[in-house]
Design a protein around this motif. Structure first.
Motif, mmCIF file in Angstrom:
data_model
loop_
_atom_site.group_PDB
_atom_site.id
_atom_site.type_symbol
_atom_site.label_atom_id
_atom_site.label_comp_id
_atom_site.label_asym_id
_atom_site.label_seq_id
_atom_site.Cartn_x
_atom_site.Cartn_y
_atom_site.Cartn_z
ATOM 1 N N LYS A 133 0.810 -1.228 0.000
ATOM 2 C CA LYS A 133 0.000 0.000 0.000
ATOM 3 C C LYS A 133 0.836 1.267 0.000
ATOM 4 O O LYS A 133 0.293 2.368 0.148
ATOM 5 N N GLY A 152 0.871 7.826 0.040
ATOM 6 C CA GLY A 152 -0.235 7.338 0.850
ATOM 7 C C GLY A 152 -1.297 8.401 1.052
ATOM 8 O O GLY A 152 -0.998 9.598 1.119
ATOM 9 N N SER A 157 -1.113 3.924 4.910
ATOM 10 C CA SER A 157 -0.266 4.005 3.718
ATOM 11 C C SER A 157 0.658 5.218 3.771
ATOM 12 O O SER A 157 1.806 5.154 3.322
#
Length: 357
Positions: A133, A152, A157
């Motif tokens: 992620k 992120g 993330s």
């Protein structure tokens, strides 16, 4: 995986009481390593760490917070590890959403503290686990390669992306230590005690004959068995110990992906049951599409999944079925470990060490 490389070698795992950490501890001990652990103490009675009695077989452990550099320094000096696997983290999207401050301080400053101590102590090899992620998710159809842009958009993330920046910084000033970031897909298997993850939630629903609440039933994820993921980490460390020059980051994930709903149906089918499900309320931001390209890991460390996604889900389901039928966690770990190591030996039979020298 090469038992001759690991026999008697000092290895320190941060996060050894967690799901992946507990499996990695047992895998490395099976390979003959002297394993030490640094982690927060796991208060969950049903954690794999506690049910496997790992405190009785580790060479040593310290319960502490990776945000505490003094505690880390004392333990690193005591152990003087040759190989470090850094797994300690706020490990789920939901945990990070519930406590973003802890996610950022643990995943960013904690990573810096661990890598700094590893380099200062003269560790030869450092494997720093992040996540799939970390990629800036564009909701596109193509799998993400290591060269894709990172970024992120929610606490988990974002904190893991920032941790990657710390890893990059440390890689440029690591002395004789070799640091590699490893980015894994969604890891599943028996013994996961995190209640905000799909497989433990499915197992609870099956055991209690309840309707499953799925947050994002049509979201796709690169599901892989925990031992497949950890084999990637171990092979990366082995190549590094052999002096092979590695890229700064490697993906470890299956080819393709399965939706949350397909995964849930496969889990229940493996147990001879029928899935009943509903959609739960979504808290926090999650993406619908995510796949990894792991061709670089294949070319430089010889890794590819030994279990298909369907096999990984089925094996995870059968773990919980075995537990419900009275098998002990020790028996289930031994069954999965022995079966996987047989697959590994078959995979390694066609690979010579000279291929990597």
């Amino acid at each position: 995986m090469d038992m001759n490389l690991w026999r008697g070698r000092k290895v320190l795992i941060t996060g050894h009481t967690g799901f992946k950490g507990s499996w990695l501890t047992q895998l490395l001990m099976k390979l003959g390593a002297d394993v030490y652990g640094f982690s927060l103490e796991d208060a969950r009675e049903q954690s794999l760490y506690k049910l496997s009695n790992l405190d009785l077989v580790l060479k040593g452990e310290c319960f502490g917070d990776i945000r505490d550099p003094e505690a880390l320094s004392l333990f690193f000096k005591r152990v003087n590890p040759e190989v470090v696997f850094h797994l300690a983290a706020i490990a789920t999207v939901q945990e990070a959403a519930d406590s973003p401050r802890d996610a950022i301080s643990t995943n960013v400053m904690g990573t810096f503290n661990v890598l700094n101590q590893a380099v200062s102590s003269g560790a030869r090899v450092v494997i720093a686990a992040t996540t799939d992620k970390v990629y800036k998710n564009r909701e596109w159809l193509w799998p993400y390669r290591e060269s894709e842009r990172l970024g992120g958009t929610e606490p988990y993330s974002a904190s893991k992306t920032a941790a990657e920046n710390v890893i990059t910084m440390m890689q440029l000033d690591s002395g004789d230590s070799v640091i590699t970031a490893v980015r894994a897909g969604n890891v599943i298997g028996g013994g996961d005690a995190h209640k905000s993850r799909l497989i433990p939630d499915l197992a609870d629903s099956w055991l209690n004959d309840q309707v499953v609440a799925l947050r994002m039933p049509f979201a796709t994820r690169p599901w892989q068995h925990v031992l497949d993921c950890l084999r990637g980490y171990v092979l990366t460390a082995e190549r590094s110990l052999l002096g092979v020059e590695l890229p700064p980051a490697l993906n470890f994930g299956p080819t393709g992906s399965m939706t949350v709903l397909e995964t849930s149906e496969t889990f229940f089918q493996a147990l001879g049951a029928k899935l009943s499900w509903t959609t739960s309320n979504l808290t926090g931001k999650e993406h619908y599409k995510l796949e990894l390209d792991s061709n670089l890991a294949l070319s430089v460390v010889g890794w590819k999944p030994l279990l298909s996604m369907h096999e990984a889900v089925t094996q995870s389901a059968r773990w919980y079925g075995g537990l419900a039928s009275g098998s002990s966690v020790t028996e289930l770990v031994a069954r999965d470990m022995d079966s996987f190591l047989r697959l590994d030996s078959l995979a390694d039979a066609s690979l010579e060490r000279s291929d990597y020298l």
